[in-house]
Design a protein around this motif. Structure first.
Motif, short mmCIF file in Angstrom:
data_model
loop_
_atom_site.label_atom_id
_atom_site.label_comp_id
_atom_site.label_asym_id
_atom_site.label_seq_id
_atom_site.Cartn_x
_atom_site.Cartn_y
_atom_site.Cartn_z
N PHE A 186 0.85 -1.18 0.00
CA PHE A 186 0.00 0.00 0.00
C PHE A 186 0.89 1.24 0.00
O PHE A 186 2.12 1.13 -0.01
N GLU A 187 0.31 2.41 0.02
CA GLU A 187 1.10 3.63 -0.17
C GLU A 187 2.22 3.78 0.85
O GLU A 187 3.34 4.14 0.50
N HIS A 188 1.93 3.49 2.11
CA HIS A 188 2.92 3.74 3.15
C HIS A 188 3.46 2.49 3.82
O HIS A 188 4.18 2.57 4.81
N GLN A 189 3.11 1.32 3.32
CA GLN A 189 3.61 0.09 3.93
C GLN A 189 3.47 -1.08 2.98
O GLN A 189 2.69 -1.04 2.03
N HIS A 190 4.25 -2.09 3.22
CA HIS A 190 4.07 -3.38 2.56
C HIS A 190 4.35 -4.46 3.59
O HIS A 190 5.14 -4.27 4.52
N TYR A 191 3.68 -5.61 3.45
CA TYR A 191 3.83 -6.66 4.45
C TYR A 191 3.62 -8.03 3.81
O TYR A 191 2.99 -8.16 2.76
N PRO A 192 4.18 -9.08 4.44
CA PRO A 192 4.10 -10.42 3.86
C PRO A 192 2.75 -11.09 4.05
O PRO A 192 2.02 -10.81 5.01
#
Length: 213
Positions: free
Chosen positions: A59-65
């Motif tokens: 997403f705009e301000h984060q990425h996650y597994p």
């Protein structure tokens, strides 16, 4: 898969060859065992699952597994680690279109994609056990995200669109009154739509880890 089957016969984790004590450290081939807590859907309590794929949601301000888990009975669930709270994770069950129509009035479900919509009741089908709540409330609507079939835990997706291999989607999110049970919806540019029932869980929901190496 013989490694996976043999582990189902064991009652305690083997001596680890890798320090595996948290879901954030999982790699493909690792196996976890879920607890018998009533916070878990009954169908997956005390069940073992093998990590068979690792993806990334951006997403705009984060990425996650996001980990795809396979159970002994060919049951598939998704485990995600959204946000910065490493003491919690989410487990998701992907629904078929038929299951969506069983669980919700489709006319009301369609309103989820409209501005101003706030509340969605479910029809509580027995076939889906206790993954779902009686009523959901809108939180996110059409938030842009990207789905990567790559593990980006040690790096980050490219910030340049032409180099970004992710598949774009609009994200819709609803939760129950306690914010423990969720609905996550991903609508891709092609029109394909993935619908998930999701439960919020703590690290104590996992009672055993079997690292592959």
């Amino acid at each position: 898969m013989s490694f996976f089957k043999n582990l189902f016969k064991k009652s305690a984790p083997a001596t680890p060859t890798r320090d595996l004590n948290h879901v954030s450290k999982l790699i493909i081939g690792d196996i976890i065992e879920l607890s018998d807590s009533f916070t878990l859907p009954s169908e997956i309590r005390r069940q073992k699952f093998e990590v068979i794929a690792i993806e990334t949601l951006e997403f705009e301000h984060q990425h996650y597994p996001r980990f795809k888990l396979q159970g002994e009975q060919q049951t598939y669930v998704w485990l995600t680690l959204p946000g910065h709270d490493q003491n919690n994770f989410q487990l998701s069950l992907e629904l078929t279109r038929e299951e969506v129509s069983q669980l919700f009035d489709l006319a009301l479900f369609g309103d989820v994609f409209e501005e101003g919509f706030t509340e969605l009741p479910s029809q509580l089908p027995v076939t889906l056990g206790d993954w779902h709540a009686a009523r959901y409330y809108q939180q996110d609507i059409a938030t842009v995200g990207y789905h990567h079939r790559t593990d980006f835990r040690t790096s980050a997706p490219s910030q340049y669109t032409e180099d970004n291999p992710g598949r774009q989607f609009d994200f819709y999110h609803l939760h129950d009154a306690k914010e423990n049970k969720l609905i996550d919806i991903m609508v891709y540019n092609t029109g394909d739509t993935d619908v998930y029932l999701t439960v919020q869980l703590g690290n104590d929901s996992i009672t055993g880890y079997w690292p592959i190496a």
